[in-house]
Design a protein around this motif. Structure first.
Motif, mmCIF file in Angstrom:
data_model
loop_
_atom_site.group_PDB
_atom_site.id
_atom_site.type_symbol
_atom_site.label_atom_id
_atom_site.label_comp_id
_atom_site.label_asym_id
_atom_site.label_seq_id
_atom_site.Cartn_x
_atom_site.Cartn_y
_atom_site.Cartn_z
ATOM 1 N N ARG A 224 -1.549 10.815 12.072
ATOM 2 C CA ARG A 224 -1.060 12.022 11.408
ATOM 3 C C ARG A 224 -2.066 12.653 10.445
ATOM 4 N N ALA A 225 -2.946 11.850 9.817
ATOM 5 C CA ALA A 225 -3.889 12.400 8.849
ATOM 6 C C ALA A 225 -5.106 12.962 9.568
ATOM 7 N N ARG B 127 0.825 -1.205 0.000
ATOM 8 C CA ARG B 127 0.000 0.000 0.000
ATOM 9 C C ARG B 127 0.862 1.259 0.000
ATOM 10 N N ILE B 128 0.349 2.331 -0.599
ATOM 11 C CA ILE B 128 0.999 3.643 -0.493
ATOM 12 C C ILE B 128 0.590 4.267 0.831
ATOM 13 N N VAL B 129 1.588 4.635 1.641
ATOM 14 C CA VAL B 129 1.296 5.229 2.949
ATOM 15 C C VAL B 129 1.542 6.731 2.964
ATOM 16 N N GLU B 130 2.322 7.235 2.002
ATOM 17 C CA GLU B 130 2.504 8.688 1.896
ATOM 18 C C GLU B 130 2.825 9.038 0.447
ATOM 19 N N LEU B 131 2.220 10.125 -0.027
ATOM 20 C CA LEU B 131 2.441 10.625 -1.378
ATOM 21 C C LEU B 131 2.641 12.124 -1.250
ATOM 22 N N SER C 8 5.701 12.816 6.907
ATOM 23 C CA SER C 8 4.576 12.781 7.845
ATOM 24 C C SER C 8 4.318 11.385 8.401
ATOM 25 N N HIS C 9 4.302 10.369 7.544
ATOM 26 C CA HIS C 9 4.000 9.020 8.019
ATOM 27 C C HIS C 9 5.178 8.473 8.834
ATOM 28 N N ALA D 80 -0.540 13.494 0.702
ATOM 29 C CA ALA D 80 -1.576 12.561 1.132
ATOM 30 C C ALA D 80 -0.919 11.531 2.032
ATOM 31 N N VAL D 81 -1.585 11.190 3.148
ATOM 32 C CA VAL D 81 -1.001 10.299 4.150
ATOM 33 C C VAL D 81 -2.046 9.285 4.588
#
Length: 343
Positions: free
Chosen positions: A320-321, A232-236, A247-248, A314-315
């Motif tokens: 954090r989000a 999965r993408i966890v931060e973009l 951030s992540h 995006a997180v």
């Protein structure tokens, strides 16, 4: 054409393992619900530990393997659902530069044949046209046209990767997928290949999807960074923002683990322990929560989605989000990077 050249929506790939004659085996969740886009002239870098699904995404985009779910949009067309005869024309739009410059080239073909072979799959070329094409592309990647009659065994690793890039450019694609394209090369040669890719991108307006585990390389070439963990993408985030203030918690850990060129600088101290979970039996909720120093109870229950942040990134993180009402779940304050650095 307006909008992104490449748009990936909810891309998923599961591998069913063999369980024997009686029952099906377990499922390997290699890529899970991945979405991103790349525009003309942009470089999106995908980073993460080995086994996180980076190379699987490259194979899915190129239709080397078939997706379990999701869409891959190239120029507004969903190529993930095209049949083989329909997909053929779209092969010209997206080409790939492979990790190993030694095994990705046919050892029995000359440099000129390697470069012109992709074009001859689509159209007939005269001898003069083949020579002109090989000459132009060899010069474009910084090689002498006199090398066109040499075999791959007569080139160095850097020259072979330049040849691989020339082959990718032969069909004039709008998108190039580079899977660990410099990891097998010496450091000095890596810089030459990276600068070549950046120059070609500026000249031709190519969108570049660059897959790497080397954050130094990513910082040099990237415009945006997508961090993957267990499929999965966890931060973009934009590249500068990512390196200045990730951030992540996993993104913080990646930067903390990267080598620091200045010996007197103190690295970030982000306590991350344990091993990457198995994609066959991932943890419930957030896959990173068993290793995360910031994990709260909610992280163990619900999978976090990639949420847009006010600063443009995006997180996927419950801590954090922001929540739906703009607040954050109780847990911790953002990591203070300035306090963790010292000269």
């Amino acid at each position: 054409m307006t909008g992104p050249l490449l748009k990936v929506e909810n891309l998923t790939k599961h591998y069913q393992l063999n369980g024997g004659f009686i029952k099906a085996g377990p499922v390997v969740r290699a890529v899970e619900d991945v979405s991103f886009s790349v525009t003309a002239g942009e470089t999106l870098c995908i980073v993460g530990e080995s086994g996180c699904g980076k190379s699987t995404i490259a194979r899915l985009l190129m239709r080397i393997v078939e997706p379990t779910a999701g869409r891959v949009m190239v120029g507004g067309t969903d190529i993930s659902s095209l049949k083989a005869h329909e997909l053929r024309a779209w092969r010209r739009q997206m080409q790939m530069v492979f990790q190993d410059p030694y095994s990705s080239l046919n050892p029995r073909l000359t440099a000129a044949q390697i470069i012109t072979e992709p074009v001859e799959n689509f159209e007939r070329l005269s001898r003069a046209q083949r020579r002109t094409l090989a000459t132009d592309l060899l010069e474009k990647v910084g090689m002498s046209p006199e090398m066109m009659h040499r075999l791959p065994s007569e080139f160095s690793g850097g020259q072979r990767q330049r040849l691989g890039i020339a082959r990718a450019l032969a069909l004039r694609p709008s998108i190039i997928v580079a899977d660990e394209a410099v990891s097998a090369l010496d450091v000095s040669v890596q810089a030459q290949i990276l600068n070549l890719l950046m120059d070609l991108q500026q000249e031709l307006g190519i969108a570049l999807l660059f897959i790497s585990h080397n954050l130094g390389v990513v910082k040099h070439i990237g415009h945006r960074v997508a961090v993957m963990y267990l499929g999965r993408i966890v931060e973009l985030a934009p590249c500068e923002m990512f390196f200045a203030n990730p951030s992540h918690p996993y993104a913080e850990a990646l930067i903390a683990a990267a080598p620091i060129p200045t010996p007197t600088r103190v690295r970030l101290q982000v306590p991350v322990e344990g091993e990457v979970p198995s994609p066959i039996n991932p943890p419930s909720g957030c896959a990173f929560h068993p290793r995360c120093p910031l994990a709260i109870e909610h992280c163990r229950v619900e999978v976090p989605h990639l949420v847009p942040m006010p600063d443009g990134r995006a997180v996927a993180c419950h801590v954090r989000a922001p929540a739906a009402d703009g607040a954050t779940l109780p847990g911790t304050v953002p990591f203070d990077h300035s306090a963790a650095r010292a000269e």
